[in-house]
Design an enzyme around this catalytic site. Sequence first.
Site, short mmCIF file in Angstrom:
data_model
loop_
_atom_site.label_atom_id
_atom_site.label_comp_id
_atom_site.label_asym_id
_atom_site.label_seq_id
_atom_site.Cartn_x
_atom_site.Cartn_y
_atom_site.Cartn_z
N LYS A 55 -2.97 -0.01 -24.47
CA LYS A 55 -3.42 -0.13 -25.87
C LYS A 55 -2.17 -0.12 -26.75
O LYS A 55 -1.37 -1.04 -26.63
CB LYS A 55 -4.42 0.98 -26.17
CG LYS A 55 -5.69 0.82 -25.29
CD LYS A 55 -6.79 1.77 -25.64
CE LYS A 55 -8.02 1.46 -24.81
NZ LYS A 55 -8.33 2.46 -23.80
N ARG A 74 -2.47 -2.65 -17.58
CA ARG A 74 -3.76 -1.95 -17.59
C ARG A 74 -3.70 -0.83 -16.56
O ARG A 74 -3.53 -1.07 -15.37
CB ARG A 74 -4.90 -2.90 -17.25
CG ARG A 74 -5.09 -3.98 -18.27
CD ARG A 74 -6.43 -4.63 -18.09
NE ARG A 74 -7.45 -3.87 -18.75
CZ ARG A 74 -7.82 -4.06 -20.01
NH1 ARG A 74 -7.25 -4.98 -20.74
NH2 ARG A 74 -8.77 -3.33 -20.55
N THR A 98 -4.51 5.64 -21.57
CA THR A 98 -4.35 4.33 -20.94
C THR A 98 -2.99 3.78 -21.37
O THR A 98 -2.42 4.20 -22.37
CB THR A 98 -5.45 3.36 -21.37
OG1 THR A 98 -5.61 3.46 -22.77
CG2 THR A 98 -6.75 3.65 -20.68
N GLU A 127 -0.36 4.78 -0.55
CA GLU A 127 -1.15 5.99 -0.78
C GLU A 127 -0.26 7.22 -0.65
O GLU A 127 0.46 7.37 0.33
CB GLU A 127 -2.28 6.12 0.25
CG GLU A 127 -3.46 5.24 -0.08
CD GLU A 127 -3.77 4.29 1.04
OE1 GLU A 127 -2.78 3.76 1.61
OE2 GLU A 127 -4.95 4.09 1.32
N ASP A 164 -7.04 13.28 -25.03
CA ASP A 164 -7.17 11.91 -24.56
C ASP A 164 -6.62 11.01 -25.67
O ASP A 164 -7.29 10.75 -26.66
CB ASP A 164 -8.63 11.59 -24.27
CG ASP A 164 -8.83 10.14 -23.81
OD1 ASP A 164 -7.89 9.34 -23.94
OD2 ASP A 164 -9.93 9.82 -23.34
N TYR A 204 0.86 -1.19 0.00
CA TYR A 204 0.00 0.00 0.00
C TYR A 204 0.88 1.23 0.00
O TYR A 204 1.77 1.36 0.84
CB TYR A 204 -0.90 0.03 1.24
CG TYR A 204 -2.31 -0.36 0.88
CD1 TYR A 204 -3.09 0.49 0.11
CD2 TYR A 204 -2.84 -1.57 1.29
CE1 TYR A 204 -4.37 0.13 -0.25
CE2 TYR A 204 -4.13 -1.93 0.93
CZ TYR A 204 -4.89 -1.07 0.16
OH TYR A 204 -6.14 -1.43 -0.21
#
Length: 592
Positions: free
Chosen positions: A265, A271, A262, A59, A236, A57
């Site tokens: 692609k 991902r 992203t 954060e 985008d 973790y």
Amino acid sequence: MSDFLLRGDLHDIDPEVAQLVDLEHSRQMHKLVMIASESYVPAAVREAEGSVFQNIYAEGYPHADMHVQTEAEILDYDRQLPFFRRNADRRYYKGVEYCNLIESLAQRRGAETFCPPHLKPEDLYLNVQPLAGAIANTAIYEAFVQPGDTVMTLDLLHGGHLSHGSPVNVTGRRQRIVHYRVNEETELLDYEEIMELAQREKPKMIIAGYTSYPFAPDFQKFRAIADSVGALLLADIAHTAGMACAGAYPNPVGIAHVTSFTTHKTLMGPRGAIIITTDPELAKKVDRAVFPGMQGGPHMNKVAGMATMFKIAQTPEFKSLQHQIRANAIALAQAFKDNGARVVHGGTNTHMVLVDCKSIATHDGEPLMGDIASRILDMVDIVCNRNTIPGDRDASRPSALRFGTAWITQRGLVEEDMREIASVVTSVLKTAKPYTIGEKRLPRARVDFDALLAGAERIGALTHKAGADAKVRKPAYPHFWHTTSAKLKSRAAFACILVSGAQAEAFLNVVLHGSVSSLNTNERMNNTVLKRNRKPLVDVIVARSENGYELQMPTARARQTIQWLRALSDGYVIFDEGDIGMTIPGPVVVQE
Ligand code: DSN
């Protein structure tokens, strides 16, 4: 000392999941995947993604000072670790000293990869934590527009994205969305129309960059339009990020205020998503909007994968690949035109091609539609998706197919192979007889069996020639409807096909000349398998057993019969030309 570290690899611990993973890998290698939003992520990236960074973790963000560091400085462990011990960082949990380094490395490599000539990598601010493109875009809305503000985007039906203000997405609910559209005649973006709309609607944010518009926008023109109304420009480039950093597509970084994309692609990474700005004040807003605004702990394993992805993206091989992806798409579009199909928007200069199915086949006034066409192409082992195009009324009835060339280019296919693909697609779909079913008039279609089988064989030859991960060449993909085992080439005079499943009796009562309903277990009868228009295909002895119905026939005829019966069960081939849409009961299982 005993422990609970649950050692053992996937094949040992969970052979069922291991088998599904192997089957999926095999499917990916034995089909031509032409989903425009997918690619084959290199094993090295997947290894980083599957690493123990998964366990952590983290954060927050790395220390702000790390933003200006070079790769060598980031990886100078002797300096970094004492600095971390003394100053800590901007994270909530301890144990993140290597997370800081991997995240800074991903940011630095990304900044180098996307840095335009007039800037330095330290001028770029990357947030590498968004878990997906839609989340990245939603965070950008959170950062820069208020509820009720106007946002201007391309209509989803014309090539925009769900997160560009679709009414079914959160981005379409809080802001006032105004859509620009492509010009009705040219099907291309018309910058004068977009400027007029912006002047009239005064958006606070404009989005350029698309999921199914196949040409690169002119980001300079969009920036001028945005500046003329004081709007923020979001580029985008989810689909085209790999091409953008290789120079095969314009790089909006340094032109748009904010760029999002992203990473899985054309960039061929894990991902996830990234947001880039060149303005430190905008960057702060982006960071706050992603964490804590939208997300908790970042997926540090994906961040590790992104670092590796950017290392690959800086290689000459990656750049050649991206240019070939584009060249292949252009060749594919031309080949579709040469085969008489209408290419929507007139062509492409990216990795995607849209083909209007209505231009390929109609029957009794019913046009071929995208959903059914994509299902039929899946039968010939081309994987693509249905897509809306200008003129479509709603997203549930798309009339086109979208093809992407990233994955097949990775596997080494070139322009001549694109001509073969377009020829297969059109030769199969031209035999389609569309019809509708039910009160909702759902579009369906059936094609000629011989054309379907010939298409599958031609695509099989291409996938065999294409590069594949050595690990999955064997075993061959076992679940094709059209493959049968080598046993059917044996010298045995007779072969047996088992037809089973709840619908087997009803199915056979349609596709055989005589009814099997009177047959009891262990009884047999002479019968005939029917082909198109109920002509005899092959004489068989049908025996009913505990397992289903056994069809005995000469071995030489078994392969074709299995393929035909499976195709009838799947439901995409023409059985009766006088009643194209007739329902044949099914599905059934057809086994040797
Ligand atoms: N759904 C993706 C696509 O296929 O374009 C984008 O998120």
